[in-house]
Design an enzyme around this catalytic site. Structure first.
Site, short mmCIF file in Angstrom:
data_model
loop_
_atom_site.label_atom_id
_atom_site.label_comp_id
_atom_site.label_asym_id
_atom_site.label_seq_id
_atom_site.Cartn_x
_atom_site.Cartn_y
_atom_site.Cartn_z
CG ASN A 32 -0.34 0.09 2.56
OD1 ASN A 32 -0.29 -0.87 3.31
ND2 ASN A 32 0.14 1.28 2.91
CG ASP B 33 -2.57 3.49 11.63
OD1 ASP B 33 -3.13 3.42 12.73
OD2 ASP B 33 -1.40 3.11 11.44
CD GLU C 120 -2.72 -0.05 10.79
OE1 GLU C 120 -2.92 -0.25 9.57
OE2 GLU C 120 -1.60 0.24 11.24
CE LYS D 176 3.32 -1.71 12.09
NZ LYS D 176 3.47 -0.39 11.53
CE LYS E 221 0.50 6.14 10.32
NZ LYS E 221 0.49 5.26 11.47
CB THR F 113 2.32 5.01 4.07
OG1 THR F 113 2.46 3.58 3.98
CG2 THR F 113 2.02 5.39 5.51
CG ASP G 159 -0.06 -1.33 14.16
OD1 ASP G 159 0.76 -2.22 14.42
OD2 ASP G 159 0.32 -0.20 13.77
CE LYS H 282 -0.92 2.67 8.02
NZ LYS H 282 -0.27 1.74 8.96
O1 LIG Z 1 1.54 0.49 7.24
C1 LIG Z 1 1.99 1.39 6.52
O2 LIG Z 1 1.42 1.77 5.50
C2 LIG Z 1 3.30 2.06 6.82
C3 LIG Z 1 3.89 1.84 8.16
C4 LIG Z 1 3.21 2.59 9.28
O3 LIG Z 1 2.13 3.10 9.12
C5 LIG Z 1 3.87 2.70 10.53
C6 LIG Z 1 5.22 2.46 10.61
C7 LIG Z 1 5.92 2.70 11.80
C8 LIG Z 1 5.29 3.08 12.92
C9 LIG Z 1 3.87 3.18 13.02
O4 LIG Z 1 3.50 4.32 13.74
C10 LIG Z 1 3.09 3.15 11.72
C11 LIG Z 1 1.82 2.34 12.02
O5 LIG Z 1 1.15 2.66 12.98
O6 LIG Z 1 1.44 1.39 11.35
MG LIG Z 2 -0.63 1.38 12.63
#
Ligand SMILES: O=C(O)CCC(=O)C1=CC=C[C@@H](O)[C@@H]1C(=O)O
Ligand SMILES: [Mg+2]
EC number: 4.2.1.113
Length: 387
Positions: free
Chosen positions: A127, A185, A216, A270, A154, A129, A246, A152
């Protein structure tokens, strides 16, 4: 089902005879600081520690605020990867899909939407971000993720106060990429009531409901996730919205509680925070929920472990895979390999890569950071040997 974090999180094949000094195992240690293209997770540069192990380079990059108890699992992942750069052998037998297994608690899980990607050779779908940028910056961010079919986004950076900016950002993504699916997310920054209010506003956007895969970590704790999920299911307008866990997986002492409480429809896994590829696969198998692999904002070296995890889960799902959150090399303005693992055609390369010594020198972290990471490495190494 009882679950012991330390045992389940550590790769089964972690050597029992780790030397007392990590420098006998990792023959080269380099700490780099990589500038980012956009502020993400409150940071504008990412420090990572690169380790050359027996079979190649691996990455150790827990976020700076994490203490050794949490960070030592990240080191287990680096050890595993430096011994198995093509992924731990014999992890999964093809044909037993993790995505359709029953959740640990008999809680009705709505049918999964169409999968957002298909495995193609040695590449995995990812995806894009979208950090918490303003709506006008959205097209520039989307352009960095070539060919992806899902973004995704934020939200809730400042909790409920972000609602208007979130709605504008989501609207901008829907408009700029009319065929893409979306995920949101919130990093647990909303209360149950705030999450419901946020979603009520968002569902008024054209195409939102049809194109949303999941939200998320809308709220922080796992009990609240379960309450929110029940509330959504009972709500005539919000009942189709799926929730993904997550932080309740990667930062929890008991990642299986999510499935036991029926707190989510989906999980995010992860590789580094969960102690490596093998440990993450075990968690997915035990939870029995569909899973998306995501990054921990690693350099292209660390992203390879996530890519191996995505490959392992995809093989089990007979090639079908949820597009992974592993496109994040595109959020870095510099990397440590000659050909960064950025998305092309919506996928990333899964091959192990070599650190470019020149790039590692160019982005060498300041002296005090070098010292701090070496001390952290030693502390985590000690904990792992004692585990
Ligand atoms: O999942 C993604 O598209 C990218 C990775 C990502 O969002 C994250 C990477 C590192 C720290 C996290 O706060 C954040 C997450 O919350 O998933
Ligand atoms: Mg997350």
């Amino acid at each position: 089902m009882s679950y012991s974090l330390s045992a389940a999180h550590l790769p089964a094949d972690l050597p029992s005879d780790l030397p007392a000094d990590p420098r006998e195992f990792f023959t080269d240690v380099r700490v780099v600081e990589l500038p980012m293209t956009t502020r993400f997770r409150g940071i504008t540069s990412r420090q990572v520690c690169l380790l050359r192990g027996p079979k190649g380079w691996a990455e150790f990059s827990p976020f700076p605020e994490y203490g050794p108890q949490e960070a030592h699992r990240w080191l287990a992942a680096a050890i595993e990867f430096s011994l198995n750069p093509h992924g731990p052998a014999g992890l999964l037998e093809p044909g037993t899909s993790t995505s359709s297994a029953s959740p640990a608690k008999a809680h009705e899980v709505p049918p999964a939407p169409a999968y957002s990607g298909r495995l193609s050779g040695a590449r995995v779908p990812v995806n894009g971000t979208v950090p918490a940028v303003s709506a006008e910056d959205v097209p520039g961010v989307l352009d960095r993720f070539d060919g992806v079919g899902v973004f995704k986004i934020k939200i809730a950076e400042h909790g409920a106060a972000s609602k208007d900016a979130d709605v504008a950002r989501v609207r901008a993504v829907l408009a700029a990429s009319p065929n893409a699916k979306i995920r949101l997310d919130a990093n647990g920054k909303l209360s149950i009531d705030e999450a419901v209010a946020h979603l009520r506003k968002l569902i008024t956007l054209d195409g939102f409901v049809q194109r949303l895969e999941y939200v998320e970590q809308p709220v922080a704790n796992v009990e609240d996730m379960a309450r929110l999920r029940e509330r959504l299911q009972a709500d005539s307008e919000l009942c189709g919205i799926r929730i993904a866990a997550d932080e309740n997986i990667r930062r929890s002492d008991d990642p299986l509680r999510v499935a036991q409480l029926g707190a989510a429809d989906h999980i995010v896994v992860k590789a580094q925070p969960l102690g490596g590829v093998a440990a993450a696969v075990r968690i997915v198998q035990s939870c029995g929920l569909p899973a998306t692999v995501s990054s921990a904002l690693e350099s292209s070296i660390g992203l390879a472990a996530g890519a191996q995890l995505a490959l392992a889960l995809a093989r089990r799902g007979e090639g079908e895979v949820w597009a992974a959150g592993l496109g994040t090399a595109s959020l870095l303005a510099a990397d440590v390999v000659d050909h960064p693992r950025r998305p092309h055609g919506g996928t990333i390369n899964t091959d192990p890569m070599d650190v470019s010594v020149q790039l590692a020198e160019d982005h060498r972290a300041p002296a005090e950071a070098q010292e701090w990471w070496r001390a952290r490495l030693a502390a985590c190494w000690k904990l792992l040997r004692e585990a």
